[in-house]
Design an enzyme around this catalytic site. Sequence first.
Site, PDB file in Angstrom:
ATOM      1  CG  HIS A 243      -5.868   2.137   5.003  1.00 50.76           C
ATOM      2  ND1 HIS A 243      -5.284   3.133   5.825  1.00 50.76           N
ATOM      3  CD2 HIS A 243      -4.861   1.540   4.986  1.00 50.76           C
ATOM      4  CE1 HIS A 243      -4.177   3.005   6.347  1.00 50.76           C
ATOM      5  NE2 HIS A 243      -3.702   1.508   5.736  1.00 50.76           N
TER       6      HIS A 243
ATOM      7  CB  SER B 117       5.055  -1.629  11.870  1.00 47.58           C
ATOM      8  OG  SER B 117       4.474  -0.328  12.072  1.00 47.58           O
TER       9      SER B 117
ATOM     10  CG  ASN C 254      -1.893   1.419   1.461  1.00 45.88           C
ATOM     11  OD1 ASN C 254      -1.643   2.082   0.459  1.00 45.88           O
ATOM     12  ND2 ASN C 254      -2.097   1.493   2.481  1.00 45.88           N
TER      13      ASN C 254
HETATM   14  P1  PGA Z   1       2.843   0.169   7.698  1.00 47.46           P
HETATM   15  O1  PGA Z   1       1.310   0.556   6.897  1.00 47.46           O
HETATM   16  O2  PGA Z   1       3.342  -0.813   7.081  1.00 47.46           O
HETATM   17  O3  PGA Z   1       3.670   1.587   6.986  1.00 47.46           O
HETATM   18  O4  PGA Z   1       2.440   0.252   9.152  1.00 47.46           O
HETATM   19  C1  PGA Z   1       0.346  -0.450   6.529  1.00 47.46           C
HETATM   20  C2  PGA Z   1      -0.930  -0.181   6.188  1.00 47.46           C
HETATM   21  O5  PGA Z   1      -1.252   1.054   6.727  1.00 47.46           O
HETATM   22  O6  PGA Z   1      -1.548  -0.561   5.105  1.00 47.46           O
END
Ligand code: PGA
Length: 249
Positions: A95, A212, A9
């Site tokens: 989201h 993350s 994403n």
């Molecule tokens: P991140 O985002 O891997 O930067 O935590 C994940 C997401 O929001 O789909």
Amino acid sequence: MRNILIAGNWKMNGSRASIKELLDGLKAGIDKVTNAKMAVCAPSIYLADVAEQLAGSAISWGAQDVSTEASGAYTGEISASMIKEFGCKYTIIGHSERRTYHGETDELVAKKFAVVLEAGMTPIFCIGETLEEREKGITEEVVARQVQAVIDMHGAAVLGKGVIAYEPVWAIGTGKTASPEQAQDVHAFIRSVIAKADAGVAENIIIQYGGSMNAGNAKDLLSQPDIDGGLIGGASLKAPDFLAIGTSA
Ligand code: PGA
């Protein structure tokens, strides 16, 4: 056996030049990813570039949001048929950044779920609790309500045509990943909620983890029995990092 789906994403990141470099890197390394399907969800304005660059590759692509409407006077909106025209296989819906900054409700997201399917694409349906909700002990209540909104509007069989991304909001972009056990518990719970409506759908639906996820923690997360992939933000913006998550599956 459920497939593993690793989806990037990109959010509102990149430029035509940086995306070209990222996709060149992904195409060069995708052969090493043998156990997972890979996809990238790009800002809509770059979908034509992405479609051209990924055509014929093993990497799929998608958008990050969609209008509930088919066409008309909705300035700034993009319809599912427009997204489909650029070869998208997926569209992310619901989201937490859309829910938080744009006030998207469970009902609106449930409508988007069907709109994406009707256009011949797969919704990546995001759910997850905030830090406040986790601390209040209502994580299960929140994710059950979010999933139930789609089941109530369209039925479990329709839900089964999508992919769920469980993303604890407190883990998104914060570097704080849910532990594999914490994530597994919620994934198993989500499956149990779906099983009440349709056991077969619960067994077969892909439930990704997001928040993350990176090359260092992907293996432990993906080895959990109910975690079937990842929705990756930050770590999807660099080809080696994103590919390393794919090869951890
Ligand atoms: P991140 O985002 O891997 O930067 O935590 C994940 C997401 O929001 O789909």
